[in-house]
Enzyme design. Structure first.
Site, PDB file in Angstrom:
ATOM      1  N   ARG A 213       0.771  -1.263   0.184  1.00 23.61           N
ATOM      2  CA  ARG A 213      -0.126   0.477  -0.099  1.00 23.61           C
ATOM      3  C   ARG A 213       1.020   1.074  -0.380  1.00 23.61           C
ATOM      4  O   ARG A 213       0.768   2.397   0.073  1.00 23.61           O
ATOM      5  CB  ARG A 213      -1.171  -0.191   1.515  1.00 23.61           C
TER       6      ARG A 213
ATOM      7  N   GLU B 292       5.454 -11.824  13.697  1.00 28.20           N
ATOM      8  CA  GLU B 292       5.429 -13.016  15.050  1.00 28.20           C
ATOM      9  C   GLU B 292       5.390 -14.025  14.848  1.00 28.20           C
ATOM     10  O   GLU B 292       5.533 -15.207  15.641  1.00 28.20           O
ATOM     11  CB  GLU B 292       3.791 -12.425  15.272  1.00 28.20           C
TER      12      GLU B 292
END
Length: 185
Positions: free
Chosen positions: A70, A107
Site C-alpha cells: 500500500r 510474529e
C-alpha cells in the site's frame, strides 16, 4: 511539526477508513484504506498535502521510497509532486537483477525486503512512505535498507499508526510523521 493542512485533511481521510473486525484473523481489527480510493480527488489532495509537508519539514529529498504494497498507492504520486524518483521496497524475490536486502522479524518468523542496487545512491536523502505502522518491523527494515544502500531517511510517513502496538519504539532514530493515530489496535 505538522502543517495545518494535515489538520484539514485528516477528518476527510478518517471518513474513508473502514474498520473490519476479525480480519485477517480473529482478534484483529483491520483498518481498510481502500474506500479512500473511491474518491480520487481526495487521494490527489492527500498526496499534494504530503508533498507540501516534505517540502516544509524535510526540505530536499532525492527520492521517495514506498513499502509494498500500500505504500505503492501513495509513494509514486508523492514522488511526482516532488519531482523525484520513486523507489519500490518489495518483499524478497519480487525485483529483477541485483538487490540489497534487510530482514525483519514477524510474529511467526523472519521476512525480508529489498530494493534494486543503485536505486538509492550514497548520500541520498529518502522519504519513506507506507499506509500503516503496527509493530514497526517492516518500517525498521526499510530504514535499515536505505542506510545499507548508502542513503539517509529524511523522514518516514504513515497514514495510520496503531499506537498500542508501539511500533514507534523500534524507530527512535527516525523522524516519523503519522496522519491518523488509533488508540486501539
Amino acid at each position: 511539526m505538522t502543517l495545518p493542512r494535515f489538520d484539514q485533511i485528516r477528518p476527510k481521510i478518517e471518513q474513508h477508513i473502514r474498520e473490519v473486525k476479525d480480519f485477517p484473523k480473529k482478534g484483529i481489527n483491520f483498518r481498510d484504506i481502500m474506500p479512500l480510493f473511491t474518491n480520487p480527488q481526495l487521494v490527489n489532495e492527500l498526496c499534494v498535502v504530503i508533498a507540501d509537508h516534505v517540502r516544509h519539514t524535510v526540505g530536499h529529498v532525492d527520492s521517495v521510497a514506498g513499502l509494498e504494497a500500500r505504500g505503492f498507492l501513495f509513494g509514486p504520486q508523492v514522488a511526482i509532486q516532488l519531482g523525484v524518483p520513486f523507489v519500490p521496497i518489495r518483499k524478497k524475490g519480487k525485483l529483477p537483477g541485483a538487490t540489497i536486502e534487510a530482514s525483519y522479524v514477524k510474529e511467526y518468523g523472519e521476512d525480508r525486503v529489498e530494493i534494486q542496487e543503485g536505486a538509492i545512491k550514497n548520500g541520498d536523502i529518502v522519504f519513506l512512505i507506507d499506509d500503516l505502522l503496527a509493530t514497526g518491523g517492516t518500517l525498521r527494515a526499510a530504514t535499515d535498507l536505505v542506510v545499507k544502500a548508502g542513503g539517509k531517511v529524511g523522514e518516514a510517513f504513515v497514514l495510520i499508526e496503531l499506537a498500542p502496538l508501539n511500533g514507534r519504539s523500534k524507530l527512535p532514530d527516525v523522524n516519523l510523521t503519522t496522519l491518523i493515530s488509533y488508540d486501539s489496535a
